[in-house]
Design a protein around this motif. Sequence first.
Motif, mmCIF file in Angstrom:
data_model
loop_
_atom_site.group_PDB
_atom_site.id
_atom_site.type_symbol
_atom_site.label_atom_id
_atom_site.label_comp_id
_atom_site.label_asym_id
_atom_site.label_seq_id
_atom_site.Cartn_x
_atom_site.Cartn_y
_atom_site.Cartn_z
ATOM 1 N N ALA A 205 -19.978 100.453 -59.334
ATOM 2 C CA ALA A 205 -19.506 100.834 -60.731
ATOM 3 C C ALA A 205 -20.128 102.073 -61.376
ATOM 4 O O ALA A 205 -19.340 102.414 -62.391
ATOM 5 N N LEU A 206 -21.284 102.866 -60.651
ATOM 6 C CA LEU A 206 -22.105 104.490 -60.982
ATOM 7 C C LEU A 206 -21.356 105.234 -59.800
ATOM 8 O O LEU A 206 -21.309 106.161 -60.521
ATOM 9 N N THR A 207 -19.892 104.667 -59.563
ATOM 10 C CA THR A 207 -19.078 105.881 -59.027
ATOM 11 C C THR A 207 -18.175 106.556 -59.552
ATOM 12 O O THR A 207 -17.715 105.422 -60.705
ATOM 13 N N PRO A 208 -17.743 107.210 -59.003
ATOM 14 C CA PRO A 208 -16.535 107.867 -60.327
ATOM 15 C C PRO A 208 -15.312 107.088 -60.362
ATOM 16 O O PRO A 208 -15.202 107.060 -59.508
ATOM 17 N N ARG B 87 -15.276 114.038 -57.541
ATOM 18 C CA ARG B 87 -14.620 115.438 -57.584
ATOM 19 C C ARG B 87 -14.659 116.645 -56.891
ATOM 20 O O ARG B 87 -14.177 117.277 -56.334
ATOM 21 N N HIS B 88 -16.049 116.667 -56.953
ATOM 22 C CA HIS B 88 -16.663 117.804 -56.270
ATOM 23 C C HIS B 88 -16.395 117.381 -54.821
ATOM 24 O O HIS B 88 -16.369 118.582 -54.121
ATOM 25 N N GLY C 263 -21.684 114.337 -52.901
ATOM 26 C CA GLY C 263 -21.648 114.981 -54.266
ATOM 27 C C GLY C 263 -22.818 113.685 -55.027
ATOM 28 O O GLY C 263 -23.672 114.136 -55.793
ATOM 29 N N ASP C 264 -23.326 112.773 -54.154
ATOM 30 C CA ASP C 264 -24.254 111.800 -54.192
ATOM 31 C C ASP C 264 -25.687 112.680 -53.789
ATOM 32 O O ASP C 264 -26.901 112.829 -55.247
ATOM 33 N N ALA C 265 -25.891 113.505 -53.040
ATOM 34 C CA ALA C 265 -27.281 114.318 -53.270
ATOM 35 C C ALA C 265 -27.341 115.195 -53.667
ATOM 36 O O ALA C 265 -28.601 115.991 -55.035
ATOM 37 N N PRO D 193 -16.987 122.876 -60.862
ATOM 38 C CA PRO D 193 -16.189 122.214 -61.866
ATOM 39 C C PRO D 193 -15.818 120.632 -62.207
ATOM 40 O O PRO D 193 -16.374 120.159 -63.045
ATOM 41 N N GLY D 194 -15.595 120.706 -60.629
ATOM 42 C CA GLY D 194 -15.415 119.357 -60.022
ATOM 43 C C GLY D 194 -16.729 118.594 -60.465
ATOM 44 O O GLY D 194 -16.907 117.562 -60.687
ATOM 45 N N LEU D 195 -17.670 118.939 -59.800
ATOM 46 C CA LEU D 195 -18.860 118.210 -60.009
ATOM 47 C C LEU D 195 -19.372 118.456 -61.339
ATOM 48 O O LEU D 195 -20.124 116.730 -61.888
#
Lengths: 153, 153, 153
Positions: free
Chosen positions: A85-88, A94-95, A103-105, C57-59
């Motif tokens: 649930a904490l993922t986009p 989007r990154h 992205g998680d890092a 922007p995605g991030l």
Amino acid sequence: MTSHTVYRTFTTAQRRELIRITEDVQRAVDEAGVREGMALVSAMHITAGVWVNDDEPGLHRDVLEWLDKLAPPSWQPSKNPAASALTPDPGDYRHHAGGEDNGDAHLKNLLVHHQAIVPVTDGRLDLGPWQQIFYTEFDGRRPKRLIIKVLGE
Amino acid sequence: MTSHTVYRTFTTAQRRELIRITEDVQRAVDEAGVREGMALVSAMHITAGVWVNDDEPGLHRDVLEWLDKLAPPSWQPSKNPAASALTPDPGDYRHHAGGEDNGDAHLKNLLVHHQAIVPVTDGRLDLGPWQQIFYTEFDGRRPKRLIIKVLGE
Amino acid sequence: MTSHTVYRTFTTAQRRELIRITEDVQRAVDEAGVREGMALVSAMHITAGVWVNDDEPGLHRDVLEWLDKLAPPSWQPSKNPAASALTPDPGDYRHHAGGEDNGDAHLKNLLVHHQAIVPVTDGRLDLGPWQQIFYTEFDGRRPKRLIIKVLGE
């Protein structure tokens, strides 16, 4: 005011890794000859952090597992429904549209912070009995830099 | 450059407690006689933090409840399924294998951070209208130290 | 030791907004004429932050969505059950009893932090290749202040 700057480069074997750097920071203070001041310890990347905490391997595993729930990577299965649930909402960061997978890092870097300021008193890092400084890599296996800047007199 | 270091020891009555320390930090600046510089305010323990936020009791209760969900203690029942999912997969913190029960306090320390740097301008802490400095205890009822280090001129 | 203080006021069009301020901080360093030292960049409000991360922007959209799950606003529907579970048990923030609606912005301020310290080397912000400094507004549409304090020589 004296200033002394040291750069260190880490290429970790694992994607995530904690490296104790208390001794490196003390060495920079020694080289600077600073008796009273501070040492700024700062990751120069946006997918790594610096923290001050216990040098206890069980805790380190606890923290890394917990960070994977709070800021879940999309390159491995989610730990549980709360982590999912904490993922986009688009299903992936989007990154990652540009081909990245870290992205998680970036989120972990924001959570634990990329820097710490260590007071220097009488030439020594003025830390509590269990405080150790760690470079915390969240997207390693490539060269990444850290800056240690000692300011004082 | 002038340097002035003050240590404070807190033994809180509760396991978690917030203590406003803005006045202590201003006093250290006054003692230092520093007009322009900064005050580094840093917990010397790895289960306590320092933050700058509102001195509003409702908010303080909100934050403590929220931190117990994000970094759940294993010495009390989980607040809800999301909080349970954020506890470690072995069922308890690995850090507790040595007899400790404060794993959550380490995580809270990482989340809210153990330090803040307060700018000093014209001899005063240069804070916004609602900014107050707090020592935030997550594993108290025993003596714990804080360092205030003023640097400047 | 040289000291130079700059205040900036932001009135964002959106409630949440990220504003890149790397160039403002470099300008303050230039004005100070500091070659070696640091720049303290600190929000003067308790519902805004400062972070150093990627200008992608995605991030930025990823981070704002994620923060709305970790520190859920009560003025919009929860993103999902995990986000709901991270809202306070009374159903709304206790902080809102006085008529406020920005409890989540206080929590976001604590999570991402209200300040960063940027090292200055040879007159330049000593940042890594992707590090940019952002003012991160969580409760805007009204004037809010930021302090940049350069200290060094």
